[in-house]
Scaffold this active site. Structure first.
Site, mmCIF file in Angstrom:
data_model
loop_
_atom_site.group_PDB
_atom_site.id
_atom_site.type_symbol
_atom_site.label_atom_id
_atom_site.label_comp_id
_atom_site.label_asym_id
_atom_site.label_seq_id
_atom_site.Cartn_x
_atom_site.Cartn_y
_atom_site.Cartn_z
ATOM 1 N N GLU A 45 30.847 62.515 78.143
ATOM 2 C CA GLU A 45 29.799 62.085 79.066
ATOM 3 C C GLU A 45 30.060 62.683 80.442
ATOM 4 O OE1 GLU A 45 27.784 57.831 80.405
ATOM 5 O OE2 GLU A 45 29.888 57.854 79.797
ATOM 6 N N LYS A 50 20.571 58.570 77.414
ATOM 7 C CA LYS A 50 21.315 57.340 77.124
ATOM 8 C C LYS A 50 20.401 56.120 77.178
ATOM 9 C CE LYS A 50 25.478 54.984 78.868
ATOM 10 N NZ LYS A 50 26.518 55.065 79.927
ATOM 11 N N CYS A 66 28.448 56.672 75.267
ATOM 12 C CA CYS A 66 29.304 55.651 75.889
ATOM 13 C C CYS A 66 28.875 54.215 75.576
ATOM 14 C CB CYS A 66 29.373 55.915 77.392
ATOM 15 S SG CYS A 66 30.819 55.145 78.185
#
Length: 278
Positions: free
Chosen positions: A43, A118, A159
């Site tokens: 990330e 995301k 994440c």
């Protein structure tokens, strides 16, 4: 299908795009020299900047981002597929000045094969006193993404997404045989939950879980957990960097292991509709 040699890149990304590329390039070259055909970075590969004003000064679209452009050229030069775990870029939504935390899958010709924003932003108050409000600067995505590769379908996550198992199940049911989890986990959450969550998502989906991580003390003051990890479809850790230093983690993916895990426990076929709770 023949086994797939891969590599996860563990970085300590700097606070400028030029320095970030200089940091990650030799690691990617090392991965390609070691035979990896699919290489994954963490990330925020293009920069890590907490201060919004400093971040906005370098923020641009992914088509114009310096690190992204140079990584596309590098994938083409090396003849490898490269997952830019994420780049912090302009979201492209009018009236919303927040950035996107965007994963970009680059093919071996340097083209963008898939993009994913995301879905779940990290808004937490940790027991250690750390406070994070990712939603203040990152616009969450709206769509799950599974990408076709020469070796099978790759599910894209980033994440904090790891804490939402329904996303991973949806990716597996859409044909994913491997799922990427590029991350910049905090130290307290990484120490407590990182490996457990990765193994759980592998067990639940029967997928290979590929988790390249940010690691160590960064220029912007944060510390990240590192411990980049590959988990096999039955839930065992297949490879791991047991530290928070930059490095390259090699692994080989046997896709017959996906079939064996799903045949042993065919849970993806056992969903049932149910009422409640109330």
């Amino acid at each position: 299908m023949a086994p797939l040699p891969i590599a996860l890149i563990q970085t300590r990304t700097p606070a400028s795009p030029a320095a970030s590329f200089a940091h990650v390039e030799p690691l990617i070259r090392e991965a390609a020299a070691g035979g990896a055909k699919l290489i994954l970075t963490p990330e925020a590969t293009n920069f890590l900047i907490r201060d919004k004003d400093r971040r906005d000064a370098v923020l641009t679209t992914h088509d114009q981002d310096e690190t992204v452009a140079r990584l596309r050229d590098l994938a083409r030069e090396l003849g490898v597929w490269l997952l830019i775990g994420s780049a912090i870029v302009r979201s492209g939504h009018q009236g919303d000045d927040r950035a996107a935390n965007r994963s970009l899958l680059i093919d071996d010709r340097g083209g963008i094969a898939a993009a994913y924003d995301k879905l779940h932003v990290f808004d937490v108050d940790l027991p250690t006193g750390e406070r994070w409000r990712e939603s203040a600067t990152i616009r969450p995505g709206e769509e799950a993404v599974v990408a076709d590769t020469p070796w099978g379908r790759l599910g894209l996550t980033i994440c904090y997404d790891i804490r939402f198992p329904q996303l991973y199940r949806a990716l597996a049911k859409a044909g994913a045989v491997m799922i990427a989890v590029p991350a910049a986990f905090t130290v307290p959450t990484g120490e407590a939950h990182w490996e457990t969550l990765l193994r759980a998502r592998a067990i639940e989906t029967g997928c290979w879980i590929l988790a390249p991580a940010q690691a160590g003390a960064h220029e912007d003051g944060r510390r990240t957990w590192g411990r980049s990890t590959v988990v096999a479809p039955w839930g065992e850790v297949a490879a791991k960097l047991d530290h928070d230093l930059p490095g390259v983690l090699f692994a080989t993916l046997d896709f017959d292991a996906v079939d064996r895990a799903r045949a042993a426990i065919p849970q993806l076929a056992h969903d049932r509709e149910f009422a409640g709770p109330r």
